[in-house]
Design an enzyme around this catalytic site. Structure first.
Site, short mmCIF file in Angstrom:
data_model
loop_
_atom_site.label_atom_id
_atom_site.label_comp_id
_atom_site.label_asym_id
_atom_site.label_seq_id
_atom_site.Cartn_x
_atom_site.Cartn_y
_atom_site.Cartn_z
N CYS A 1 3.79 -1.36 -8.90
CA CYS A 1 2.49 -1.03 -8.30
C CYS A 1 2.64 0.12 -7.30
CB CYS A 1 1.89 -2.27 -7.65
SG CYS A 1 0.14 -2.10 -7.29
N HIS B 1 2.63 -6.82 -11.39
CA HIS B 1 3.55 -7.44 -10.42
C HIS B 1 4.34 -8.59 -11.04
CE1 HIS B 1 1.99 -5.42 -6.83
NE2 HIS B 1 0.78 -5.53 -7.38
N ARG C 1 -4.38 6.03 -9.12
CA ARG C 1 -4.42 4.94 -8.14
C ARG C 1 -5.69 4.12 -8.29
NH1 ARG C 1 -4.32 7.14 -2.41
NH2 ARG C 1 -3.72 5.02 -2.00
N ILE D 1 -3.07 -6.13 -9.32
CA ILE D 1 -3.81 -6.24 -8.06
C ILE D 1 -4.18 -4.83 -7.59
CG2 ILE D 1 -3.75 -7.07 -5.67
CD1 ILE D 1 -3.52 -9.33 -7.65
N ARG D 2 -5.47 -4.50 -7.67
CA ARG D 2 -5.91 -3.14 -7.32
C ARG D 2 -4.91 -2.13 -7.86
NH1 ARG D 2 -9.19 -1.71 -2.87
NH2 ARG D 2 -7.57 -0.22 -2.39
N GLU E 1 6.82 -9.92 -9.92
CA GLU E 1 7.33 -10.78 -8.84
C GLU E 1 6.33 -11.86 -8.44
OE1 GLU E 1 6.07 -7.84 -8.48
OE2 GLU E 1 5.02 -7.63 -6.57
N GLU F 1 0.84 -1.19 0.00
CA GLU F 1 0.00 0.00 0.00
C GLU F 1 0.88 1.24 0.00
OE1 GLU F 1 -3.21 0.65 -0.40
OE2 GLU F 1 -3.52 -1.48 -0.83
#
Lengths: 297, 235
Positions: free
Chosen positions: B116, B205, B142, B169-170, B207, B85
């Site tokens: 992200c 992502h 965002r 992811i979001r 990763e 976050e």
């Protein structure tokens, strides 16, 4: 929104992935948009929207249910971090409602009054992710088999007493170590003993960890509690009543966030522990009549 | 540096073949042990930093976790800003007095890879949100795809790399870029990967999947200068 059509498997991976993004963070219980903003500004990585915090649920007694969707909407509007909410164990319609209002994570929680005393929700039939409580490896793998993409301890909520979260985290990790040391041909019998699918047990055996992220929850009230749970192997922390039942919620929340990140730096944990004012008063495990952790095995 | 460069590429392109990958890990570690110059710092305040460490480990790269101001004094030749976050990471960077020294390191040319939340930390402009390091000439949006139900997985092309798996992811995306920024990937008309000199960002992502190619691309940035063309040649 045509993008939302996927194979179920992808969706489950994405839901486990969101939990990975929460790691090292603190998820805070909030009851109003104002509290949600305080939590976000203090460094919460997600908020749990609920009408009453566990300490008040415990004090009020009676039946405790999913929160009013309008109240959840208010919190969703107030913050940019993920918003979670609780449903009663087995109450799949409450879960359908939360999915309909675009919740980020559902907690099928023993803190609310169970709606079904035999069955948990079939979480594989949902697109939104679920976190579930577990006291031990058996409970964790049963919840994962039902579709949970994140696990937390079932420390006794609303007490400010961390003893059960500690017991559950130790039990879980001790069982994981034991399973990791088994011979391959011993896994079938172990799966039978634990009443879990052997495939999930094999994953624990091969990787030495749960297949999903595991947080601490229940009774965490101080930065020291957060550091304790992280040192015992939690990958992050839920803080329920501990923040907004304390003297200075913003400062305490921020201190718990810092202690969770730098849980091995005792100078820092000492520094952020200074002058936090009154922690929640709390009640001891043996003073409470209702053990919520016994709900939903 | 030319010596380390000669060892690349370290792993076959098919990163999603688990079998060949684990074989390569062994090779790589043996090959590179003793080469202490290959160290990448991973910001480890909150989020998915261990996942980046594992990916870099598979490429034979040693990582150090950056959790406090003092950790910035260690030797490292590149920096990863992981997902998580951005509000949490931004607050911790300030609380721990790390924002300014980190900004100086990146502004001074340290190769930096933000995924992200890391993209949001680097962005000079964030729609409806605070900026943090504010070094990269991009405007980021965002939670651009909405809440968790908007998270998705796809395969798409990234310039200099090829088609790769992408997990959002979001996620944010990049609404616009300055003239010094090179767009490396677009998905559904939105910019999801870009580079400006020493700074590489992806809104997805890498990763979280087995494909090592984006990390290898970043490792090349740390070893052969950050010029896009040089990196592309090696790949």
């Amino acid at each position: 929104m045509g993008i939302l059509i996927f194979m179920t498997n992808d969706r489950y991976e994405l839901n486990k992935n969101l939990a990975q993004m929460l790691k090292g963070g603190v998820i805070m219980d909030v009851t109003t948009p104002e509290q949600a903003v305080i939590a976000q500004d203090a460094g919460a990585c997600a908020v749990m929207a609920l009408e009453r915090i566990p300490a008040d649920i415990r004090a009020a007694g009676g039946v405790s249910r999913m929160s009013d969707p309008k109240m959840i909407h208010g919190i969703q509007k107030a913050v940019s971090i993920p918003v979670m909410a609780k449903v009663r164990i087995g109450h799949f319609v409450e879960a359908q409602i939360l999915q309909a209002i675009d919740i980020d994570y559902i907690d099928e929680s023993e803190v609310l009054t169970p709606a079904d005393d035999a069955y948990h929700i079939d979480k594989t039939s949902f697109s939104v992710p679920f976190v579930c409580g577990a006291k031990n490896l058996g409970e964790a793998l049963r919840r994962i088999a039902e579709g949970a993409s994140m696990i937390r301890t079932k420390g006794e909520p609303g007490t400010g007493d961390v003893v059960q979260a500690v017991r559950h985290m130790r039990e879980m990790n001790s069982q994981i170590r034991e399973v990791a040391g088994l011979r391959d041909d011993e896994l079938f019998e172990k799966a039978k003993q634990l009443e879990v699918p052997v495939e999930l047990l094999r994953s624990v055996h091969d990787n030495g960890r749960l297949p999903v992220v595991n947080f601490a929850a229940g009774g965490v009230a101080t930065p020291a509690d957060a550091s304790l749970m992280m040192q015992l192997g939690a990958e992050g922390v839920f803080v329920g009543s501990g923040i907004f039942k304390s003297g200075d919620p913003a400062q305490r929340a921020s201190a718990i966030v810092q202690a969770t990140t730098n849980y091995n730096d005792f100078d820092l944990v000492a520094r952020v522990s200074e002058g936090l004012g009154q922690a929640m008063v709390g009640i001891n495990e043996n003073e409470i009549a209702l053990l919520m952790a016994e709900r939903g095995k | 540096m030319s010596d380390t460069k000669a060892h690349l590429p370290l792993v076959d392109a098919a990163g999603d073949d688990a079998g060949s990958e684990s074989h390569d890990v062994g090779d790589t570690v043996g090959h590179d042990s003793g080469d202490s110059s290959r160290v990448i710092g991973v910001l480890a305040l909150q989020g998915a930093f261990i996942e980046h460490e594992k990916m870099l480990g598979k490429l034979g790269i040693r990582t150090v976790e950056i959790q406090q101001r003092g950790d910035l004094e260690q030797h490292f030749t590149g920096l990863v800003l992981p997902g998580g976050e951005s509000t949490v990471q931004g607050k911790l960077l300030r609380d721990l007095n790390m924002l300014e020294p980190l900004r100086q390191l990146v502004a001074g040319g340290l190769p930096t890879f933000g995924t992200c939340a890391g993209l949001l930390l680097l962005a000079k402009h964030v729609e409806d949100g605070d900026t943090h390091l504010a070094l990269m000439d991009i405007t980021a949006k965002r939670n651009a795809y909405g809440r968790q139900l908007g998270s998705f997985f796809t395969h798409a092309e990234m310039t200099g790399i090829g088609t790769i798996p992408m997990t959002f992811i979001r996620a944010p995306y990049i609404e616009s870029v300055g003239k010094n920024v090179q767009i490396l990937s677009e998905v559904n008309g939105h910019i999801v990967a870009a580079q400006q000199g020493n700074m590489l960002v992806t809104s997805f992502h890498p990763e979280l999947n087995d494909d090592l190619s984006v990390h290898r691309y970043f490792v090349n940035m740390t070893e052969s200068g950050h010029s896009l063309d040089q990196a592309a040649d090696i790949l």
